[in-house]
Design an enzyme around this catalytic site. Structure first.
Site, PDB file in Angstrom:
ATOM      1  N   SER A  13       0.837  -1.195   0.000  1.00 38.82           N
ATOM      2  CA  SER A  13       0.000   0.000   0.000  1.00 38.82           C
ATOM      3  C   SER A  13       0.875   1.248   0.000  1.00 38.82           C
ATOM      4  O   SER A  13       2.102   1.155   0.042  1.00 38.82           O
ATOM      5  CB  SER A  13      -0.924  -0.013   1.209  1.00 38.82           C
ATOM      6  OG  SER A  13      -0.149  -0.028   2.379  1.00 38.82           O
ATOM      7  N   ASP A 146      -5.779  -9.052  -1.184  1.00 40.51           N
ATOM      8  CA  ASP A 146      -6.405  -8.883   0.131  1.00 40.51           C
ATOM      9  C   ASP A 146      -7.743  -9.625   0.155  1.00 40.51           C
ATOM     10  O   ASP A 146      -8.502  -9.550  -0.810  1.00 40.51           O
ATOM     11  CB  ASP A 146      -6.737  -7.408   0.409  1.00 40.51           C
ATOM     12  CG  ASP A 146      -5.488  -6.537   0.545  1.00 40.51           C
ATOM     13  OD1 ASP A 146      -4.397  -7.108   0.666  1.00 40.51           O
ATOM     14  OD2 ASP A 146      -5.634  -5.293   0.510  1.00 40.51           O
ATOM     15  N   ILE A 147      -8.010 -10.295   1.262  1.00 33.97           N
ATOM     16  CA  ILE A 147      -9.265 -11.043   1.368  1.00 33.97           C
ATOM     17  C   ILE A 147     -10.477 -10.139   1.153  1.00 33.97           C
ATOM     18  O   ILE A 147     -11.376 -10.434   0.390  1.00 33.97           O
ATOM     19  CB  ILE A 147      -9.375 -11.733   2.747  1.00 33.97           C
ATOM     20  CG1 ILE A 147      -8.362 -12.865   2.833  1.00 33.97           C
ATOM     21  CG2 ILE A 147     -10.786 -12.277   2.977  1.00 33.97           C
ATOM     22  CD1 ILE A 147      -8.360 -13.596   4.147  1.00 33.97           C
ATOM     23  N   LYS A 187      10.366  -8.397 -10.422  1.00 32.86           N
ATOM     24  CA  LYS A 187       9.618  -9.595  -9.994  1.00 32.86           C
ATOM     25  C   LYS A 187       8.338  -9.287  -9.205  1.00 32.86           C
ATOM     26  O   LYS A 187       7.285  -9.885  -9.471  1.00 32.86           O
ATOM     27  CB  LYS A 187      10.557 -10.505  -9.183  1.00 32.86           C
ATOM     28  CG  LYS A 187       9.988 -11.900  -8.925  1.00 32.86           C
ATOM     29  CD  LYS A 187       9.777 -12.684 -10.201  1.00 32.86           C
ATOM     30  CE  LYS A 187      10.857 -13.681 -10.381  1.00 32.86           C
ATOM     31  NZ  LYS A 187      11.264 -14.161 -11.594  1.00 32.86           N
ATOM     32  N   THR A 189       6.317  -6.903  -9.472  1.00 30.82           N
ATOM     33  CA  THR A 189       5.280  -6.486 -10.427  1.00 30.82           C
ATOM     34  C   THR A 189       4.718  -7.698 -11.159  1.00 30.82           C
ATOM     35  O   THR A 189       3.508  -7.838 -11.327  1.00 30.82           O
ATOM     36  CB  THR A 189       5.869  -5.472 -11.441  1.00 30.82           C
ATOM     37  OG1 THR A 189       6.306  -4.329 -10.716  1.00 30.82           O
ATOM     38  CG2 THR A 189       4.843  -5.059 -12.472  1.00 30.82           C
ATOM     39  N   LYS A 221      10.651  -5.603 -21.089  1.00 34.15           N
ATOM     40  CA  LYS A 221      10.572  -6.886 -20.382  1.00 34.15           C
ATOM     41  C   LYS A 221       9.225  -6.999 -19.658  1.00 34.15           C
ATOM     42  O   LYS A 221       8.540  -8.025 -19.729  1.00 34.15           O
ATOM     43  CB  LYS A 221      11.728  -6.950 -19.372  1.00 34.15           C
ATOM     44  CG  LYS A 221      11.774  -8.211 -18.549  1.00 34.15           C
ATOM     45  CD  LYS A 221      13.040  -8.221 -17.705  1.00 34.15           C
ATOM     46  CE  LYS A 221      12.902  -9.166 -16.532  1.00 34.15           C
ATOM     47  NZ  LYS A 221      13.992  -9.003 -15.572  1.00 34.15           N
ATOM     48  N   CYS A 378     -11.971  25.665  13.444  1.00 29.96           N
ATOM     49  CA  CYS A 378     -12.875  24.793  14.204  1.00 29.96           C
ATOM     50  C   CYS A 378     -12.513  24.783  15.687  1.00 29.96           C
ATOM     51  O   CYS A 378     -12.803  25.740  16.389  1.00 29.96           O
ATOM     52  CB  CYS A 378     -12.897  23.408  13.574  1.00 29.96           C
ATOM     53  SG  CYS A 378     -14.425  22.541  13.929  1.00 29.96           S
ATOM     54  N   GLN A 382     -12.855  27.717  18.668  1.00 30.64           N
ATOM     55  CA  GLN A 382     -13.454  27.497  19.991  1.00 30.64           C
ATOM     56  C   GLN A 382     -12.469  27.860  21.098  1.00 30.64           C
ATOM     57  O   GLN A 382     -12.825  28.525  22.070  1.00 30.64           O
ATOM     58  CB  GLN A 382     -13.906  26.030  20.108  1.00 30.64           C
ATOM     59  CG  GLN A 382     -14.977  25.678  19.069  1.00 30.64           C
ATOM     60  CD  GLN A 382     -15.365  24.202  19.071  1.00 30.64           C
ATOM     61  OE1 GLN A 382     -14.766  23.395  19.785  1.00 30.64           O
ATOM     62  NE2 GLN A 382     -16.359  23.846  18.269  1.00 30.64           N
ATOM     63  N   HIS A 513     -14.229  24.378   8.199  1.00 33.66           N
ATOM     64  CA  HIS A 513     -12.908  23.885   7.768  1.00 33.66           C
ATOM     65  C   HIS A 513     -12.626  24.389   6.357  1.00 33.66           C
ATOM     66  O   HIS A 513     -13.008  23.737   5.385  1.00 33.66           O
ATOM     67  CB  HIS A 513     -12.895  22.355   7.766  1.00 33.66           C
ATOM     68  CG  HIS A 513     -12.847  21.749   9.119  1.00 33.66           C
ATOM     69  ND1 HIS A 513     -11.667  21.490   9.768  1.00 33.66           N
ATOM     70  CD2 HIS A 513     -13.832  21.365   9.955  1.00 33.66           C
ATOM     71  CE1 HIS A 513     -11.921  20.953  10.950  1.00 33.66           C
ATOM     72  NE2 HIS A 513     -13.232  20.877  11.097  1.00 33.66           N
ATOM     73  N   GLU A 515     -10.072  24.290   4.657  1.00 29.10           N
ATOM     74  CA  GLU A 515      -9.153  23.435   3.884  1.00 29.10           C
ATOM     75  C   GLU A 515      -9.871  22.457   2.954  1.00 29.10           C
ATOM     76  O   GLU A 515      -9.292  21.993   1.982  1.00 29.10           O
ATOM     77  CB  GLU A 515      -8.206  22.679   4.821  1.00 29.10           C
ATOM     78  CG  GLU A 515      -8.843  21.618   5.720  1.00 29.10           C
ATOM     79  CD  GLU A 515      -9.306  22.162   7.078  1.00 29.10           C
ATOM     80  OE1 GLU A 515      -9.656  23.351   7.155  1.00 29.10           O
ATOM     81  OE2 GLU A 515      -9.330  21.374   8.045  1.00 29.10           O
TER      82      GLU A 515
HETATM   83  N1  GLN Z   1     -14.046  19.052  18.935  1.00 30.89           N
HETATM   84  C1  GLN Z   1     -14.730  20.223  18.491  1.00 30.89           C
HETATM   85  C2  GLN Z   1     -16.203  19.940  18.220  1.00 30.89           C
HETATM   86  O1  GLN Z   1     -16.590  18.824  18.118  1.00 30.89           O
HETATM   87  C3  GLN Z   1     -14.069  20.770  17.246  1.00 30.89           C
HETATM   88  C4  GLN Z   1     -14.083  19.820  16.091  1.00 30.89           C
HETATM   89  C5  GLN Z   1     -13.101  20.167  15.031  1.00 30.89           C
HETATM   90  O2  GLN Z   1     -12.137  20.896  15.264  1.00 30.89           O
HETATM   91  N2  GLN Z   1     -13.258  19.585  13.864  1.00 30.89           N
HETATM   92  O3  GLN Z   1     -17.004  20.846  18.122  1.00 30.89           O
END
Ligand code: GLN
Length: 538
Positions: A13, A146-147, A187, A189, A221, A378, A382, A513, A515
């Site tokens: 993997s 993998d099974i 081998k 591969t 090859k 997030c 807080q 988030h 990102e």
């Molecule tokens: N633990 C916090 C919550 O549940 C923040 C979660 C997070 O940062 N993704 O609200």
């Protein structure tokens, strides 16, 4: 009729099947082809939502609230498209559906078996996603042999039998380098392809992961030994950046045999912008140091999307993002603030559980008091509010209910109900099981005009970003916060979604988030603004 490119893996993997799949899709997408992607995970968990980030890396959240495999993040970042939770499924989901049908009596008394019932359900799901695209790239997780993978290989064998040349298999394997013999070895591969054949599939293309270039003779090859066309032996040499891969694959002629098999004509992807961004990643003109205050540092994969989003911002600013990893637990004990001091900016990402939170609060205090450019995400938002409540508002006992169930002053608390993405009321109880009780997926957020956050989003009034959390900022304290110089710069339906500080160069925290919506060709705006301000305040 949809074409299917099925990417399987052999030998071991972590060979970069996800990046290979995403690269193939990105090339097709940049050639104006309607492409989508699907990740199949043979593990039994219904979704990765309950897995520890240290076990499986990050949980990627889709716009429609799916907690999916982190490879979906690569897909979105490479093809600049928004995928759904249907673009990832697991053995657990397949069995759940089949067992529900069986209980309902849908199978009319038949004996339920892996073939055909499980395989039919797999094929049904692949085709359902395939309908939306002209080419669907399917990545099959795990390694051949993998099974738990067997039913999926069998389903793909059946699919290929039915659709013939509409299904193209790319098998990704390893060509190890033996230093003592100074030799690359073919081998593993060959064995991997034999294993694939044993279950009825033969590869159309080999992608060979290798530390060193693979010679023409060796490719010849392998072409003969594995029964693939000579132009279908493609090398994948370790790259400095994953974003180089589409360019390398294109140069190595990966698209040609695919275009020929599917009869797509001459595919000429427009890679100009992609090349420019990759060049900026490899040869940036400046540098910025970001202190990354996290706790899952043993496995950086748990911050995958955030690291990639920073890379995207860096690519657009032609800046190397030098991440200084700071273990929040280390900050908790001794006075280990040196690293924060020397960095240009501080980033406190999301997280769960109480380990390391006091250290994060310390880092936030430092950034606030010392005018360090700061982004909280997030949990980062807080804790920024808890820190402000404790040290600016001097609220005794200020805490988050996540870490202190009976907090006297619950700055961050568990709300009993919220309106979900479909506009339905969700009741949250403390007794809820772990999976599926969070606010998940994309929510609208109204931005305060003139705020730093609104500026980051080019003056937008409304944005859509993704969430994954249980706790919320407590509205009860809002006036006190605002009177002391904290600005609520984002809110939606009575919930505080973003804050920033009035008297600070750039201190922004968001409940969502950012990102998860960043793509190489379309970086997330708050993260871009964070890097821009970090560069400006160096
Ligand atoms: N633990 C916090 C919550 O549940 C923040 C979660 C997070 O940062 N993704 O609200």
């Amino acid at each position: 009729m949809t074409n299917y490119i099925v990417v399987t893996g052999g030998v071991l993997s972590s060979l970069g099947k996800g990046v290979t799949s995403a690269s193939v899709a990105a090339l097709l997408r940049n050639a104006n082809h309607r492409v989508s992607m699907l990740k199949i995970d043979p593990y039994i968990n219904v979704d990765p939502g309950t897995m520890s980030p240290l076990e499986h890396g990050e949980v990627f959240v889709t716009a429609d609230g799916g907690e999916t495999d982190l490879d979906l993040g690569h897909y979105e970042r490479f093809i600049d498209a928004t995928l759904s939770k249907r673009n990832n499924f697991t053995t657990g989901q397949i069995y759940q559906t089949v067992i529900e049908k069986e209980r309902r009596g849908d199978y009319l008394g038949k004996t339920i078996q892996v073939v055909p019932h499980i395989t039919d359900e797999i094929i049904r799901r692949i085709k359902a996603v395939g309908k939306e695209a002209s080419t669907l790239v399917v990545e099959l997780g795990g390694t051949v042999g993998d099974i738990e993978g067997l039913p999926f290989y069998e389903a793909i064998r059946q699919l290929k039998h039915r659709l013939k040349s509409k299904v193209f298999n790319i098998h990704v394997t390893l060509v190890p380098y033996l230093a003592v013999a100074d030799e690359l070895k073919t081998k593993p591969t060959q064995h991997s392809v034999q294993e694939l054949r044993r279950i009825g599939l033969s590869p159309d293309m080999l992608v060979l992961r290798s530390e060193k270039p693979i010679s023409k003779e060796m490719k010849k090859k392998l072409s003969e030994a594995c029964d693939v066309d000579p132009d279908c032996v493609i090398e994948a040499i370790d790259a400095k950046s994953i974003y180089e891969m589409p360019l390398k694959f294109y140069d190595d002629g990966l698209l040609k045999p695919i275009a020929k098999t599917f009869d797509l004509g001459d595919l000429k992807p427009n890679l100009r912008e992609w090349k420019r961004l990759v060049k900026n990643i490899l040869e940036p003109s400046r540098e910025v140091v970001v202190a990354f205050v996290g706790k899952y540092l043993e496995l950086k994969e748990s911050y995958k999307s955030l690291i990639e989003a920073l890379t995207h911002a860096g690519a657009h600013m032609s800046a190397r993002i030098n991440l200084k990893w700071i273990d929040s637990e280390a900050l908790e004990s001794a006075d280990a603030l040196k690293a924060l001091e020397s960095a240009d900016a501080t980033l406190v990402p999301g997280g769960f559980g109480s380990r390391g939170i006091e250290g994060k609060i310390k880092a936030i205090k430092f950034a606030r008091e010392n005018g360090k450019v700061f982004l909280g995400i997030c949990l980062g938002l807080q804790l920024a509010m808890v820190e402000f409540a404790r040290n600016v508002l001097r609220i005794d006992g200020a805490a988050s209910q996540e870490f202190d169930k009976n907090a006297k002053e619950p700055i961050i608390y568990l709300i009993d109900e919220f309106i979900d993405q479909n506009g339905d009321k969700q009741i949250r109880t403390r007794q809820s099981p772990m999976g599926g009780t969070m606010r998940l997926g994309e929510y609208e957020c109204n931005l305060k005009s003139g705020s730093r956050l609104a500026k980051a989003y080019d003056g937008a009034e409304k944005i859509y970003e993704r969430h994954r959390h249980r706790y919320e900022a407590n509205d009860k304290y809002r006036t006190a916060f605002e009177n002391a110089g904290m600005i609520v710069s984002g809110e939606a339906k009575g919930l505080i979604e973003a804050i920033e500080l009035r008297d600070h160069p750039w201190f922004v925290a968001v409940q969502f988030h950012p990102e998860f919506t960043s793509r190489l060709q379309n970086p997330n705006r708050v993260i871009l603004a964070f890097i821009e301000n970090a560069l400006r305040n160096k």
